[in-house]
Design an enzyme around this catalytic site. Sequence first.
Site, PDB file in Angstrom:
ATOM      1  N   GLN B 112      40.620  39.566  45.572  1.00  0.00           N
ATOM      2  CA  GLN B 112      39.756  39.589  44.413  1.00  0.00           C
ATOM      3  C   GLN B 112      40.331  39.287  43.058  1.00  0.00           C
ATOM      4  O   GLN B 112      39.644  39.379  42.073  1.00  0.00           O
ATOM      5  CB  GLN B 112      39.105  40.971  44.370  1.00  0.00           C
ATOM      6  CG  GLN B 112      38.317  41.255  45.612  1.00  0.00           C
ATOM      7  CD  GLN B 112      38.994  42.210  46.560  1.00  0.00           C
ATOM      8  OE1 GLN B 112      40.202  42.327  46.577  1.00  0.00           O
ATOM      9  NE2 GLN B 112      38.231  42.905  47.357  1.00  0.00           N
ATOM     10  N   ASN B 241      40.700  47.729  38.671  1.00  0.00           N
ATOM     11  CA  ASN B 241      39.887  46.781  39.428  1.00  0.00           C
ATOM     12  C   ASN B 241      39.880  45.394  38.847  1.00  0.00           C
ATOM     13  O   ASN B 241      39.993  45.194  37.646  1.00  0.00           O
ATOM     14  CB  ASN B 241      38.469  47.320  39.580  1.00  0.00           C
ATOM     15  CG  ASN B 241      37.671  47.228  38.318  1.00  0.00           C
ATOM     16  OD1 ASN B 241      37.330  46.147  37.885  1.00  0.00           O
ATOM     17  ND2 ASN B 241      37.386  48.353  37.690  1.00  0.00           N
ATOM     18  N   CYS B 242      39.721  44.432  39.717  1.00  0.00           N
ATOM     19  CA  CYS B 242      39.674  43.036  39.294  1.00  0.00           C
ATOM     20  C   CYS B 242      38.886  42.201  40.304  1.00  0.00           C
ATOM     21  O   CYS B 242      39.010  40.995  40.351  1.00  0.00           O
ATOM     22  CB  CYS B 242      41.076  42.479  39.148  1.00  0.00           C
ATOM     23  SG  CYS B 242      42.153  42.929  40.500  1.00  0.00           S
ATOM     24  N   VAL B 243      38.040  42.834  41.096  1.00  0.00           N
ATOM     25  CA  VAL B 243      37.186  42.080  42.031  1.00  0.00           C
ATOM     26  C   VAL B 243      36.300  41.156  41.269  1.00  0.00           C
ATOM     27  O   VAL B 243      35.610  41.592  40.373  1.00  0.00           O
ATOM     28  CB  VAL B 243      36.143  42.985  42.734  1.00  0.00           C
ATOM     29  CG1 VAL B 243      36.323  42.947  44.195  1.00  0.00           C
ATOM     30  CG2 VAL B 243      36.013  44.300  42.104  1.00  0.00           C
TER      31      VAL B 243
END
Lengths: 77, 428, 349
Positions: B112, B241-243
Site C-alpha cells: 500500500q 498508515n499509507c494504504v
Amino acid sequence: MVKEIERAGIPVVHICTVVPISLTVGANRIVPAIAIPHPLGNPAFDKDEQKAIRRKIVDKALVALTTEVDGQTVFED
Amino acid sequence: MKLTLGKIFIEDVQFGKDTKVEGKTLFINKDELLDAVGESEYIDNIDIDITHPGDEVRITPVKDVIEPRVKVDGPGGIFPGMINKVQTVGSGKTHALKNVAVVTAGKIVGFQEGIIDMTGPGAEYSPFSKTHNIVVVANPREDVKQYDHEAAVRQIGFKAANFLGELAKNLTPDEEITYETLPLLQGVEKYPDLPKVGYVYMLQTQGLLHDTYVYGVDAKKIIPTFMYPTEMMDGAIVSGNCVSACDKNPTYVHQNNGIIEDLYEKHGKEINFVGVIVTNENVYLADKERSSDWTAKLTEYFGLDGVIVSQEGFGNPDTDLIMNCKKIEEKNIKTVIVTDEYAGRDGASQSLADADPKADAVVSNGNANEVIVLPPMKKIIGMTDYVDSIAGGFDGSLREDGSIEVEIQAITGATNETGFVKLTAKEY
Amino acid sequence: MSKKRVVHYINQFFGGIGGEEKADIKPEVREGVVGPGMALQGAIKEEAEIVATIICGDSYFNENVDEAKKVIMEMVKKYDADLFVAGPAFNAGRYGVACGTIAEAVKKELKIPVISGMYPENPGADMFKKSVHIIETGNSAAQMRKAIPAMANLAIKMLKGEEISSPAEDKYISMGVRKNYFHETRGSQRAVDMLMNKLAGEEFVTEFPMPNFDRVDPLPALKDLSNAKIALVTSGGIVPKGNPDRIESSSASKYGKYDIADFFNLDEMSHETAHGGYDPIYANTDADCVLPVDVMRDLENEGKIGKLHRYFYTTTGNGTAVASSKAFAEEFSKELLADGVDAVILTST
C-alpha cells in the site's frame, strides 16, 4: 456485483460486515458478518470455534436464500 | 490552551560535517542522524538520502512524511506517547523547521505504500514534492512480521524527525503564530455572538498499515473524544498508515492540518472554533455505530452550530463518514463533509460507497482513480519493484523505460481528505 | 480559411413535411438549411455553414433503427461533416431518442463532435446524456429561441476544438463524468467557506451531489436447497497463493475464476488475499474466513446443499469502480447460469 447477479436471474445472498453499504448499493438478502478483515471468522477463537462461527453465518445465508423477501432484508440473529 | 508556533523557513538541506542549521540551510551529518535513529532488531539496514523540489527523483514505497518540530516551552514533548513521555501537549511554544520533511521509505510492508515524484507531472499531485526531503530508507531483516516491520519503520521516522527538530530549539523563528482555544464555557462567554464550530477528525483505524495513534494509543481502541486543536500541532496524533497513499494522512498532515488552520483563521472573528472531536473508522459495524453515535452526541453536548467532518480513506469508511454526517445533521447541526472520489478511471462510476441526502455539502479532493503517466526519473530513492502491486498500480504499471502508469491513488497526498491540496473534481 | 461543415438532423415536423401522419417517411437529405437550421446557421455563421439537412420521420427511425442509422451515416459521410447537430427535440420522445441514437452513432463511427438538445425529461436525454452533449432546452418548440444560442455556443467551441466547460456553464445536461482539476484554493479553505455559507443560510454549492443508487427486485426464494448448486463469489480478493492472474490490490481491472473442486478447505499454503484495503493477516492465514469453502464442503457432504460449484469468482472490491464490478458480475453471471448454478453466496470484506 450483488445486484448484477440478481439481475441475471440467480438468487444471491450478500454476507458482509458493513451492512449500511450493502443496503445503499441495493442487496436484497443481507447477512451480517464479523469484521472486515475476517468476515467469516474470529481470530479471538481457536480453529474449531471459528469454523462453528462460520457455519452459523453460512447457515443463516442459506436461510436467507430460502426465504421470500419483498425488499431489502437483513437477516439478523 | 494557547500555543505559539514559531516557523523557521529552511531553503536548503545538505549533508555536512556537523548537524546544524546555518543561515537558511540545514546541514546533516549522516552518521549522527543514523546514530539518533538507532538500531532495530527488525531492521537490516538504514540509509539516508536528501532530495529537493525539482530534482529528477522518485521516492517509493513511501510510508510516512513527518515535519521536524521541537517543544521550546510548555509541558511535554513532540510525539507524546510515541517518542516523548505521555503528557498533554499543545500549549506553550513549539518551533517547526518548515519546507523540510522526513520521509520514510524502503522495502514494502504491504501493497500500500505511495510514490513521491520531486519533478514532472506527478510532483503537481503530491504536496511533498515541494519540501526538501530527508529520506530514511529502512529495509527489514528477512522473515520479519509485517506488524513489526511497520512499527519499526514508523518509529525510525519519528526519531529522525525528533532529532532534526531539536536543532530548532534555540533558533529565532522567522514567523510566529499564536493559536488559542479557551475551555468551552469561557470561550462561549468571550464570543457570545459567534457561531460555535467544531471539527470531527476521522482517523483511519483498520489494522496493519491502516492505523493511527493518539498519544500512543491505537485509535481503533478509542471512543470519540475531545482534543484542543493545538495538541495536533505537537504531534499528539501520528500516522501508522499509507494504504492508497493518496488519501491517507501522513504525520505531516496531522501536524499541519489545513482544516484546523483555516478554522483558526476565522476564530474569534466570524466563528468560535470550539475544538476537535477525534473519532475512528473501525472494521466492526458495532464500532461504526458506536463511534458515530458518540461524535453526534459530543457535537450536541458542546452546543455546536456547525461541524466540518473529514474522512481518511475510502470504501467502508464512506459509511463512517455518512453515519457521522447523518447523525450530526439529525441534531440540527450544519455539517460539511470532506472526502475524495473513486469514480473509475473514466470518471463515470459511482464516486462513494455510501450516500445520504443529508450530505448536501461536500468538498471533494478529486477522483483517485484518474490515471497518470509518471515519466522515468534519473534517480530512485527506495525501489520501484513493487509498483505493479501497490494500491493504484496494475500489472504493467512499471514500464521498461522506467516510466509508471498508475492511478493518482498511488501518489502520497494526492487527494488528501483534510483538504490539504487543491485537487478537486467536477461533473461534466 | 474555409468554413467548417455542419450536417443537421431534424424530424418530419421540423422539416416542414408534416405531423404524425408523415412520421413514417424515410431519411432524405437537402442541401443547406431547413427549418430550425436557419436560426442555427445565423448563430454560427462566422465559423461554420450547415451544408446539408437530413430529415427523417420519427416513427420510421424508431421502427427501423439499423436501416435508418446506416442510410443517415452515409449521408453524413458524403457531406464530409466536421460537426453533427441533431434536433433540438425538446420534449418529443421519439424525436429525442432518434436524435440521441444517431448522434451517438455518428460520434462513435465518424469520430466527429456531435450535439443535440432536449428537455431533461425527454427519455432520449436519460438514454444518451452519458455519450452525447445534449443542450438542456425547454419542453416545447416555443423555447427554440433560447435553445439555439446555447447549441450554437457549444457547437462553435467544439468546432474550434476548445475545452468544453461544466454543464452549468455550457448549458448541457450533465454527462455524469467526474474530472479532476486544480482549484484556486485548497480543500480545507473551501470546506470552511462552505460551512460559513451554510451557517449563514446562504447559498452553497456541493462539490459532489449525492447519487441515487438503482435497485433490483428480489428474486423468489430457493425451493429445494438439498438439490441446489451453490457458487461462492467474493470481493475480498481471495486468490490461489501467488495471485497467478495478478489481480490488482486496489481498483481491480479484472476478476479471477478458480477451481476449488479438490479443496476441502483453504489454508495459508493454498490461498491468500490480493486485496489492499484491509489487514491481510487473517485471510492469508486462513482464507476460509473470507471464502467459506470448508463449511460449504461440510454442508455438501451432509446433503444440506446439493453441490458446491467447482469454480469460485473473485475480485478486490477495494477502490474498484462500480462500473467495473458491475461488468465483471454481468460477465460471470452468464457463466454461472450456463453452469446451472442455482444460487450465489457473495462475501465482502
